[in-house]
Scaffold this motif. Structure first.
Motif, mmCIF file in Angstrom:
data_model
loop_
_atom_site.group_PDB
_atom_site.id
_atom_site.type_symbol
_atom_site.label_atom_id
_atom_site.label_comp_id
_atom_site.label_asym_id
_atom_site.label_seq_id
_atom_site.Cartn_x
_atom_site.Cartn_y
_atom_site.Cartn_z
ATOM 1 N N LYS A 151 8.297 4.643 -2.304
ATOM 2 C CA LYS A 151 8.894 4.757 -3.646
ATOM 3 C C LYS A 151 8.647 3.504 -4.466
ATOM 4 O O LYS A 151 8.388 3.563 -5.666
ATOM 5 C CB LYS A 151 10.405 4.991 -3.524
ATOM 6 N N ARG A 152 8.732 2.348 -3.806
ATOM 7 C CA ARG A 152 8.573 1.079 -4.523
ATOM 8 C C ARG A 152 7.117 0.823 -4.929
ATOM 9 O O ARG A 152 6.856 0.248 -5.983
ATOM 10 C CB ARG A 152 9.064 -0.083 -3.646
ATOM 11 N N HIS A 153 6.180 1.243 -4.097
ATOM 12 C CA HIS A 153 4.799 0.812 -4.290
ATOM 13 C C HIS A 153 3.820 1.906 -4.726
ATOM 14 O O HIS A 153 2.665 1.584 -5.028
ATOM 15 C CB HIS A 153 4.284 0.179 -2.992
ATOM 16 N N ALA A 154 4.279 3.149 -4.772
ATOM 17 C CA ALA A 154 3.362 4.234 -5.141
ATOM 18 C C ALA A 154 3.782 4.820 -6.497
ATOM 19 O O ALA A 154 4.804 5.507 -6.572
ATOM 20 C CB ALA A 154 3.362 5.318 -4.071
ATOM 21 N N PRO A 155 3.039 4.579 -7.568
ATOM 22 C CA PRO A 155 3.392 5.102 -8.893
ATOM 23 C C PRO A 155 3.470 6.632 -8.939
ATOM 24 O O PRO A 155 4.223 7.185 -9.745
ATOM 25 C CB PRO A 155 2.247 4.594 -9.787
ATOM 26 N N ASP A 156 2.722 7.298 -8.094
ATOM 27 C CA ASP A 156 2.693 8.765 -8.109
ATOM 28 C C ASP A 156 3.628 9.375 -7.068
ATOM 29 O O ASP A 156 3.523 10.568 -6.755
ATOM 30 C CB ASP A 156 1.264 9.266 -7.849
ATOM 31 N N PHE A 157 4.564 8.610 -6.564
ATOM 32 C CA PHE A 157 5.435 9.077 -5.490
ATOM 33 C C PHE A 157 6.142 10.377 -5.856
ATOM 34 O O PHE A 157 6.164 11.339 -5.082
ATOM 35 C CB PHE A 157 6.462 7.997 -5.147
ATOM 36 N N ALA A 158 6.747 10.420 -7.051
ATOM 37 C CA ALA A 158 7.514 11.603 -7.451
ATOM 38 C C ALA A 158 6.623 12.843 -7.506
ATOM 39 O O ALA A 158 7.031 13.935 -7.069
ATOM 40 C CB ALA A 158 8.166 11.365 -8.814
ATOM 41 N N ARG A 159 5.431 12.704 -8.008
ATOM 42 C CA ARG A 159 4.514 13.843 -8.095
ATOM 43 C C ARG A 159 4.137 14.326 -6.698
ATOM 44 O O ARG A 159 4.068 15.535 -6.457
ATOM 45 C CB ARG A 159 3.264 13.436 -8.876
ATOM 46 N N ALA B 299 14.824 6.798 11.299
ATOM 47 C CA ALA B 299 15.129 5.547 10.602
ATOM 48 C C ALA B 299 13.847 4.915 10.052
ATOM 49 O O ALA B 299 13.792 4.439 8.911
ATOM 50 C CB ALA B 299 15.835 4.577 11.550
ATOM 51 N N GLU B 300 12.803 4.924 10.864
ATOM 52 C CA GLU B 300 11.531 4.348 10.415
ATOM 53 C C GLU B 300 10.932 5.175 9.286
ATOM 54 O O GLU B 300 10.322 4.631 8.340
ATOM 55 C CB GLU B 300 10.545 4.275 11.585
ATOM 56 N N ALA B 301 11.123 6.510 9.344
ATOM 57 C CA ALA B 301 10.619 7.386 8.287
ATOM 58 C C ALA B 301 11.311 7.075 6.966
ATOM 59 O O ALA B 301 10.672 7.023 5.904
ATOM 60 C CB ALA B 301 10.834 8.843 8.670
ATOM 61 N N THR B 302 12.644 6.841 7.031
ATOM 62 C CA THR B 302 13.398 6.534 5.812
ATOM 63 C C THR B 302 12.957 5.213 5.208
ATOM 64 O O THR B 302 12.740 5.092 3.991
ATOM 65 C CB THR B 302 14.909 6.475 6.131
ATOM 66 N N ALA B 303 12.764 4.208 6.062
ATOM 67 C CA ALA B 303 12.322 2.889 5.572
ATOM 68 C C ALA B 303 10.913 2.987 4.957
ATOM 69 O O ALA B 303 10.635 2.390 3.906
ATOM 70 C CB ALA B 303 12.338 1.888 6.714
ATOM 71 N N ALA B 304 10.029 3.743 5.591
ATOM 72 C CA ALA B 304 8.665 3.892 5.070
ATOM 73 C C ALA B 304 8.681 4.643 3.742
ATOM 74 O O ALA B 304 7.936 4.308 2.812
ATOM 75 C CB ALA B 304 7.790 4.630 6.073
ATOM 76 N N LEU B 305 9.571 5.647 3.621
ATOM 77 C CA LEU B 305 9.661 6.405 2.372
ATOM 78 C C LEU B 305 10.176 5.522 1.236
ATOM 79 O O LEU B 305 9.691 5.609 0.093
ATOM 80 C CB LEU B 305 10.575 7.620 2.559
ATOM 81 N N ASP C 100 0.845 -1.198 0.000
ATOM 82 C CA ASP C 100 0.000 0.000 0.000
ATOM 83 C C ASP C 100 0.879 1.247 0.000
ATOM 84 O O ASP C 100 1.287 1.752 1.048
ATOM 85 C CB ASP C 100 -0.929 -0.016 1.221
ATOM 86 N N GLY C 101 1.155 1.766 -1.212
ATOM 87 C CA GLY C 101 2.044 2.918 -1.342
ATOM 88 C C GLY C 101 1.534 4.161 -0.642
ATOM 89 O O GLY C 101 2.324 4.925 -0.062
ATOM 90 N N ARG C 102 0.248 4.401 -0.685
ATOM 91 C CA ARG C 102 -0.308 5.582 -0.018
ATOM 92 C C ARG C 102 -0.051 5.525 1.486
ATOM 93 O O ARG C 102 0.368 6.510 2.111
ATOM 94 C CB ARG C 102 -1.817 5.673 -0.248
ATOM 95 N N ALA C 103 -0.349 4.360 2.063
ATOM 96 C CA ALA C 103 -0.176 4.228 3.520
ATOM 97 C C ALA C 103 1.291 4.406 3.908
ATOM 98 O O ALA C 103 1.596 5.088 4.900
ATOM 99 C CB ALA C 103 -0.688 2.866 3.978
ATOM 100 N N TRP C 104 2.207 3.807 3.133
ATOM 101 C CA TRP C 104 3.645 3.959 3.425
ATOM 102 C C TRP C 104 4.068 5.424 3.336
ATOM 103 O O TRP C 104 4.837 5.914 4.169
ATOM 104 C CB TRP C 104 4.487 3.130 2.466
ATOM 105 N N TYR C 105 3.547 6.137 2.337
ATOM 106 C CA TYR C 105 3.942 7.534 2.142
ATOM 107 C C TYR C 105 3.507 8.389 3.330
ATOM 108 O O TYR C 105 4.305 9.156 3.898
ATOM 109 C CB TYR C 105 3.328 8.085 0.850
ATOM 110 N N VAL C 106 2.224 8.275 3.717
ATOM 111 C CA VAL C 106 1.735 9.081 4.840
ATOM 112 C C VAL C 106 2.423 8.661 6.131
ATOM 113 O O VAL C 106 2.783 9.506 6.969
ATOM 114 C CB VAL C 106 0.205 8.966 4.957
ATOM 115 N N LEU C 107 2.677 7.356 6.294
ATOM 116 C CA LEU C 107 3.359 6.878 7.504
ATOM 117 C C LEU C 107 4.773 7.443 7.595
ATOM 118 O O LEU C 107 5.247 7.782 8.687
ATOM 119 C CB LEU C 107 3.389 5.346 7.518
ATOM 120 N N SER C 108 5.430 7.580 6.429
ATOM 121 C CA SER C 108 6.788 8.158 6.446
ATOM 122 C C SER C 108 6.750 9.593 6.971
ATOM 123 O O SER C 108 7.641 10.018 7.726
ATOM 124 C CB SER C 108 7.414 8.110 5.053
#
Length: 531
Positions: free
Chosen positions: A361-369, A351-357, A333-341
């Motif tokens: 990146k791996r699971h959210a196609p719109d991460f860069a945007r 450290a947890e923020a970096t791992a979540a980010l 779930d890329g959205r959840a990982w992004y907000v959790l980061s």
């Protein structure tokens, strides 16, 4: 006396003649009976719920049903009573005749309720047949009905026959474009026949546009359906979604707020939360989405919206739990990982923020945007559909609870209150309200002679003399010493030219009370030479 609330399912009637041009009549019985059989003590299953039962059992809507399958369909919707039937069409053109055979079956007792009903009339009088059939089914179940057969037939024929036929044909047409054309024609035909509103057609047309993603056009049709109309709450749900997706924030909040009580599905709470997020009120959004997530804890979208609202409301410590639950449940779930980061970063858990980010990146196609937008991305989920089965189950439960609560009150106390309300409404010339209250009285106490008498007065005022006669006959049946009922019945029978029966009731009134001025006046009318 019938007091239990029962659920009745009318199945599509079987067409037993090889006349495919009349196949559309099959489902018209389910549509009509869902409205006409809905009365105190009886809840009728709508066509949409009937279709759900077909889907649940893996049946096509045109399937021929065995008795065993009919029973399974009834059980699937929790019905107590089943109405089944067949119809044949003979003759050609305007001379075509429709013959209907129908019966009601008690699923609990496994036997026929009453006898088979057989009705025949020109095909053009389909709605009249349906009104008569509904009356016969209701009357055999409860002879103390607070309305006449003519009144029920009038309800059945409110839609112009041509508009009704086109509307039913639209419902059974699979192609969306053809269905839309038929619905527009039905609305135009109803308008031509001075029918002021056609909410059933508005809803279906709105739903077609909605499913095609034309939310602005869908909203214009859903807005024409009132909450009290058939499918009114469903129209409100879809209208709210249209308003959300077209950024009509204030309208969406108003629509969803109005839905929370009568349609408290978790999807309604999710969307109400999104509406408040659009407004920027993330605290209220968090409250609403928490209610949704608590109700259906395994729904990922509700849980995400709750975590997202907490993050946007500046409550990262509270947002951790729902977001971590999501990422454990769905590691992609890329959205959840992004907000959790972002939540971890706000809490200083680097450290947890970096791992979540990295996971985002791996699971959210719109991460860069999201990262380059310069502001928090808009990520909430909107529920564009609701669980129809849960909705029907809730709506029926509410109606059953309402009726049982009504019946559970002290009968004497409740009937007294209702009679006071009915008498006040009658004196204030609010006939519809008086009829509603009297229907409830007679449902509670069919032998309430004063209620039947007042019902007769209401019908007389409205000009419905056959219904007035029926009500007054019930009044004197339950209380042969009710002078006022004999007088009024005698007067109405005189008006109808039935002097013989009028004389009987006027004489009974005078025998009971020789000094009654109304009885004396009726006697003078009776003795006057006929005009």
């Amino acid at each position: 006396m019938v007091t239990a609330t029962e659920v009745v399912l009318t199945l599509p009637f079987e067409h037993t003649t090889a006349r495919p041009e009349y196949n559309w009549i099959r489902e018209s019985f389910t549509v009509a009976m869902a409205e006409l059989l809905d009365s105190p003590g009886l809840i009728a299953v709508p066509l949409d719920e009937c279709h759900l039962a077909y889907e649940k059992l893996g049946l096509s809507r045109t399937a021929l049903l065995t008795r065993a399958t009919e029973i399974k369909l009834g059980e699937a919707v929790g019905a107590d009573l089943l109405v089944r039937g067949t119809y044949t069409v003979t003759g050609e053109g305007k001379d075509s005749t429709l013959t209907v055979r129908a019966q009601m079956i008690s699923l609990r007792e496994g036997k026929l309720v009453g006898s088979e009903h057989v009705l025949s009339a020109p095909v053009a009088d389909l709605q009249v047949i349906q009104g008569k059939l509904a009356w016969e089914l209701l009357y055999q179940r409860n002879p103390a009905l607070p309305f006449s057969r003519d009144r029920l037939i009038a309800r059945a024929t409110r839609i112009a026959p041509t508009a009704y036929e086109i509307y039913i044909k639209a419902l059974v047409t699979e192609d969306p474009a053809d269905r839309a054309r038929l619905l527009i024609r039905a609305i135009e035909e109803a308008t031509r026949n001075a029918q002021l509103t056609f909410p059933q057609a508005y809803f279906e047309l709105g739903l077609l546009h909605y499913r095609d993603g034309r939310y602005g056009e869908a909203a214009t049709w859903f807005e024409r359906v009132r909450a009290t109309d058939p499918r009114g709450l469903e129209a409100g749900f879809y209208l709210g979604v249209c308003q959300l997706l077209t950024n009509q924030t204030d309208a969406a909040i108003k629509t969803h707020t109005a839905l929370l009580t009568p349609m408290p599905l978790f999807e309604t709470y999710v969307n109400a939360g999104v509406a408040y997020m659009q407004k920027g009120d993330f605290a209220e959004a968090a409250r609403l989405t928490k209610l949704a997530a608590d109700t259906v804890p395994l729904d990922d979208e509700a849980l995400f919206n709750y975590g997202y609202a907490l993050w946007r409301d500046g409550r990262p410590a509270e947002a951790v739990t729902p977001l971590e639950t999501l990422t454990r449940r769905t590691a992609t779930d890329g959205r959840a990982w992004y907000v959790l980061s972002k939540v971890y970063a706000k809490l200083g858990r680097t450290a947890e923020a970096t791992a979540a980010l990295d996971a985002a990146k791996r699971h959210a196609p719109d991460f860069a945007r999201w990262e380059t937008a310069g502001k928090p991305p808009w990520l909430p989920f909107v529920k564009t559909r609701f669980n129809r089965e849960a909705f029907h189950r809730y709506a029926r439960g509410e109606e059953q609870s309402r009726q049982q609560a009504f019946l559970g009150t002290s009968v004497l106390q409740r009937t007294a209150e209702l009679m006071r309300d009915a008498q006040a409404a009658f004196l204030e010339n609010r006939s519809d309200t008086a009829l509603e209250k009297l229907a409830q009285v007679i449902q509670l106490a069919p032998d309430h002679s004063e209620a039947h008498l007042l019902l007769g007065r209401v019908h007389e005022r409205r000009g419905d003399l056959p219904a007035a006669v029926q009500a007054l006959k019930a009044a004197v049946f339950w209380n042969p010493k009710l002078t006022a009922a004999h007088v009024l019945l005698g007067r109405i029978l005189l008006t109808q030219g039935d002097r013989t029966r009028a004389a009987v009731h006027i004489r009974q009134a005078l025998d009971l009370n020789p000094d009654d001025p109304d009885a004396q006046a009726a006697q003078r009318l009776l003795l006057a030479p006929p005009r």
